[in-house]
Structure formats: structure tokens, C-alpha cells
Design a protein around this motif. Structure first.
Motif, short mmCIF file in Angstrom:
data_model
loop_
_atom_site.label_atom_id
_atom_site.label_comp_id
_atom_site.label_asym_id
_atom_site.label_seq_id
_atom_site.Cartn_x
_atom_site.Cartn_y
_atom_site.Cartn_z
N SER A 104 0.84 -1.19 0.00
CA SER A 104 0.00 0.00 0.00
C SER A 104 0.88 1.25 0.00
O SER A 104 2.05 1.19 0.38
N SER A 105 0.31 2.35 -0.41
CA SER A 105 1.01 3.62 -0.28
C SER A 105 0.64 4.30 1.04
O SER A 105 1.20 5.34 1.39
N SER A 106 -0.28 3.68 1.79
CA SER A 106 -0.73 4.23 3.06
C SER A 106 -0.06 3.52 4.23
O SER A 106 0.34 2.36 4.13
N VAL A 107 0.03 4.22 5.33
CA VAL A 107 0.56 3.64 6.57
C VAL A 107 -0.60 3.04 7.37
O VAL A 107 -1.66 3.65 7.49
N PHE A 108 -0.39 1.87 7.92
CA PHE A 108 -1.41 1.21 8.73
C PHE A 108 -0.93 1.06 10.17
O PHE A 108 0.25 0.84 10.44
N SER A 109 -1.87 1.18 11.10
CA SER A 109 -1.54 1.01 12.51
C SER A 109 -1.34 -0.47 12.84
O SER A 109 -0.63 -0.80 13.79
N SER A 110 -1.97 -1.33 12.09
CA SER A 110 -1.77 -2.77 12.27
C SER A 110 -2.14 -3.46 10.96
O SER A 110 -2.81 -2.87 10.11
N LEU A 111 -1.68 -4.68 10.83
CA LEU A 111 -2.02 -5.43 9.63
C LEU A 111 -2.30 -6.87 10.03
O LEU A 111 -1.57 -7.45 10.83
N GLN A 112 -3.39 -7.40 9.48
CA GLN A 112 -3.78 -8.76 9.79
C GLN A 112 -3.77 -9.60 8.52
O GLN A 112 -4.04 -9.10 7.43
N TRP A 113 -3.47 -10.88 8.69
CA TRP A 113 -3.59 -11.84 7.60
C TRP A 113 -4.67 -12.85 7.97
O TRP A 113 -4.70 -13.37 9.09
N TYR A 114 -5.54 -13.12 7.00
CA TYR A 114 -6.61 -14.08 7.17
C TYR A 114 -6.50 -15.14 6.06
O TYR A 114 -6.01 -14.87 4.97
N ARG A 115 -7.05 -16.33 6.36
CA ARG A 115 -7.23 -17.34 5.33
C ARG A 115 -8.71 -17.67 5.25
O ARG A 115 -9.38 -17.83 6.28
N GLN A 116 -9.20 -17.77 4.02
CA GLN A 116 -10.60 -18.06 3.80
C GLN A 116 -10.74 -19.30 2.92
O GLN A 116 -10.10 -19.39 1.87
N GLU A 117 -11.57 -20.22 3.36
CA GLU A 117 -11.83 -21.41 2.58
C GLU A 117 -13.22 -21.30 1.97
O GLU A 117 -14.07 -20.56 2.47
N PRO A 118 -13.47 -22.00 0.88
CA PRO A 118 -14.76 -21.86 0.17
C PRO A 118 -15.95 -22.09 1.08
O PRO A 118 -15.97 -23.03 1.88
N GLY A 119 -16.92 -21.19 1.00
CA GLY A 119 -18.14 -21.33 1.77
C GLY A 119 -18.03 -20.91 3.23
O GLY A 119 -18.98 -21.10 4.00
N GLU A 120 -16.90 -20.33 3.60
CA GLU A 120 -16.71 -19.93 4.99
C GLU A 120 -16.22 -18.50 5.07
O GLU A 120 -15.76 -17.92 4.10
N GLY A 121 -16.30 -17.95 6.28
CA GLY A 121 -15.76 -16.62 6.50
C GLY A 121 -14.26 -16.69 6.75
O GLY A 121 -13.71 -17.75 7.07
N PRO A 122 -13.54 -15.57 6.58
CA PRO A 122 -12.10 -15.54 6.84
C PRO A 122 -11.78 -15.87 8.30
O PRO A 122 -12.55 -15.55 9.20
N VAL A 123 -10.62 -16.48 8.50
CA VAL A 123 -10.15 -16.81 9.84
C VAL A 123 -8.78 -16.19 10.02
O VAL A 123 -7.90 -16.33 9.16
N LEU A 131 -5.93 -13.28 2.65
CA LEU A 131 -6.32 -11.88 2.65
C LEU A 131 -5.50 -11.09 3.66
O LEU A 131 -5.32 -11.55 4.79
N CYS A 132 -5.04 -9.91 3.26
CA CYS A 132 -4.44 -9.01 4.24
C CYS A 132 -5.44 -7.89 4.52
O CYS A 132 -6.25 -7.54 3.66
N ALA A 133 -5.41 -7.37 5.73
CA ALA A 133 -6.33 -6.33 6.14
C ALA A 133 -5.59 -5.31 6.98
O ALA A 133 -4.86 -5.69 7.90
N GLY A 134 -5.77 -4.03 6.67
CA GLY A 134 -5.07 -2.97 7.40
C GLY A 134 -6.00 -2.18 8.27
O GLY A 134 -7.13 -1.85 7.87
N GLY A 135 -5.54 -1.90 9.50
CA GLY A 135 -6.25 -1.00 10.38
C GLY A 135 -5.68 0.38 10.20
O GLY A 135 -4.46 0.56 10.23
N ARG A 136 -6.53 1.37 9.98
CA ARG A 136 -6.03 2.69 9.63
C ARG A 136 -5.80 3.56 10.86
O ARG A 136 -6.48 3.43 11.87
N ASN A 137 -4.81 4.44 10.77
CA ASN A 137 -4.52 5.35 11.88
C ASN A 137 -5.68 6.30 12.12
O ASN A 137 -5.97 6.68 13.24
#
Lengths: 111, 112
Positions: free
Chosen positions: A25-44, A88-94
Motif C-alpha cells: 500500500s502507499s498508506s501507513v497502517f496502525s496494524s495489519l492482519q492476515w486471514y485465510r478463507q476457505e470456500p463457503g466460509e468466513g475468513p479466519v 487476505l491481508c487487512a489494514g487497520g487505519r490510523n
């Protein structure tokens, strides 16, 4: 325009190979999470990283947060068919209180 | 068992017919949010709530409403659904913004 980019979009490898996926990203994040998602389910959740330069290991998975907190990588050693899924990666914004997700990397590990 | 539940899991409806997707969590989490997931676009946040009676827009709020009258429930309302709202919807909850988000099983919505 995606705030978080992930590469590659798709990855198909043989069991036992190593791989790295990237989240940028070109943006700074306060934290970053990685999730894995399998078919038919929500990310974990796999991991959360909060400090620039931080490295976390989860068995065969190694996660790194960039020094400037704008990017992250996920390295898998000796991939197994059970690693197949959407990463999936997910960023928490400042500013604000919401998350932003990348589009994901779809990994297929063939036996 | 700690969980986030969503109902219904599958819904086919017609343009303009109001619908509500329910979301409930049993973990006493303060933070809840709704996402939609579309191919190539990943998860995009629709609305989020930091606590009871506190809600705010995410990145794609147009055409959606939410309410947070109780801590455990966070329904998503589509007042007049349109075909471009056909998507896979996820509800999520967490202790707060920096903590792990727990996702529901998803609701696949088709608007014809």
C-alpha cells in the motif's frame, strides 16, 4: 483503486515448494492482519502485526510487517495441500476506525 | 461456543423488495461490521459499529442501513435492493478495532 494490493492474485504450486505473497500500500497502517478463507466460509485470522519490521512465525508460515508499516509479506515453507485457500491481508487505519482488505491471493497447493 | 451467526445464508429476491440480514454475536464484542465480497475486489466494509447506538459508514455504504440497538445484534437493511447489490455478505465482530475479527458464515444474496 485498491488501497491494499496483493500479489500474486493466483498461485498454483506443488506440495513441498516455498512461496511468498505480498501485501502493499502507499498508506501507513496502525496494524495489519492476515486471514485465510476457505470456500463457503468466513475468513479466519492467522496473525496480527503492529510494529514496523515485526516478524512473526506460525509453524511453516512467516509474516513480516514492513519497516514503514505500508506493506507485509507472508512466506510459506514446504507448502501442503491443506494450505490451499484465499489469503487476505487487512489494514487497520490510523485515522477512523475501519478496516480495509486487499483483494486476496488464491493459493492452490497440488499433491 | 463463541460464534457469529447470520441469517439467512442464502437469499434470492427482486429489485425494490426491502430485506434484512440479521447478525448476532455471543462474545460481548463491542466492534461489529458488515462486509461484501465480490470477485477481484476482496472484502469491502459497508458499515461498522464501535458500540451500541454508535455506527459509521465504511467504504461502500450506499444503499445500505444498519442499526445497533443491542450489543449482540447488528442487522443489515437493504431498503430497496438493486441487482448491483448481488454479493456475498459477511458480518464480523471483535473486541475492538485492533483485535481479531470473527466472521460469520456469510449470506449469499441475489437480486434479480
Amino acid at each position: 483503486t485498491q488501497l491494499l494490493e496483493q500479489s500474486p492474485q493466483f498461485l498454483s504450486i506443488q506440495e513441498g515448494e516455498n512461496l511468498t505473497v505480498y501485501c502493499n500500500s502507499s498508506s501507513v497502517f496502525s496494524s495489519l492482519q492476515w486471514y485465510r478463507q476457505e470456500p463457503g466460509e468466513g475468513p479466519v485470522l492467522l496473525v496480527t502485526v503492529v510494529t514496523g519490521g515485526e516478524v512473526k512465525k506460525l509453524k511453516r508460515l512467516t509474516f513480516q510487517f514492513g519497516d514503514a508499516r505500508k506493506d507485509s509479506s507472508l512466506h510459506i515453507t514446504a507448502a501442503q495441500p491443506g494450505d490451499t485457500g484465499l489469503y487476505l491481508c487487512a489494514g487497520g487505519r490510523n485515522y477512523g476506525q475501519n478496516f480495509v482488505f486487499g483483494p486476496g491471493t488464491r493459493l492452490s497447493v497440488l499433491p | 461456543e463463541a460464534q457469529v451467526t447470520q441469517n439467512p445464508r442464502y437469499l434470492i429476491t427482486v429489485t425494490g423488495k426491502k430485506l434484512t440480514v440479521t447478525c448476532s454475536q455471543n462474545m460481548n464484542h463491542e466492534y461489529m461490521s458488515w462486509y461484501r465480497q465480490d470477485p477481484g475486489l476482496g472484502l469491502r466494509q459497508i458499515y461498522y459499529s464501535m458500540n451500541v447506538e454508535v455506527t459509521d459508514k465504511g467504504d461502500v455504504p450506499e444503499g445500505y442501513k444498519v442499526s445497533r440497538k443491542e450489543k449482540r445484534n447488528f442487522p443489515l437493511i437493504l431498503e430497496s435492493p438493486s441487482p448491483n447489490q448481488t454479493s456475498l455478505y459477511f458480518c464480523a465482530s471483535s473486541l475492538s478495532i485492533q483485535y481479531e475479527q470473527y466472521f460469520g458464515p456469510g449470506t449469499r444474496l441475489t437480486v434479480t
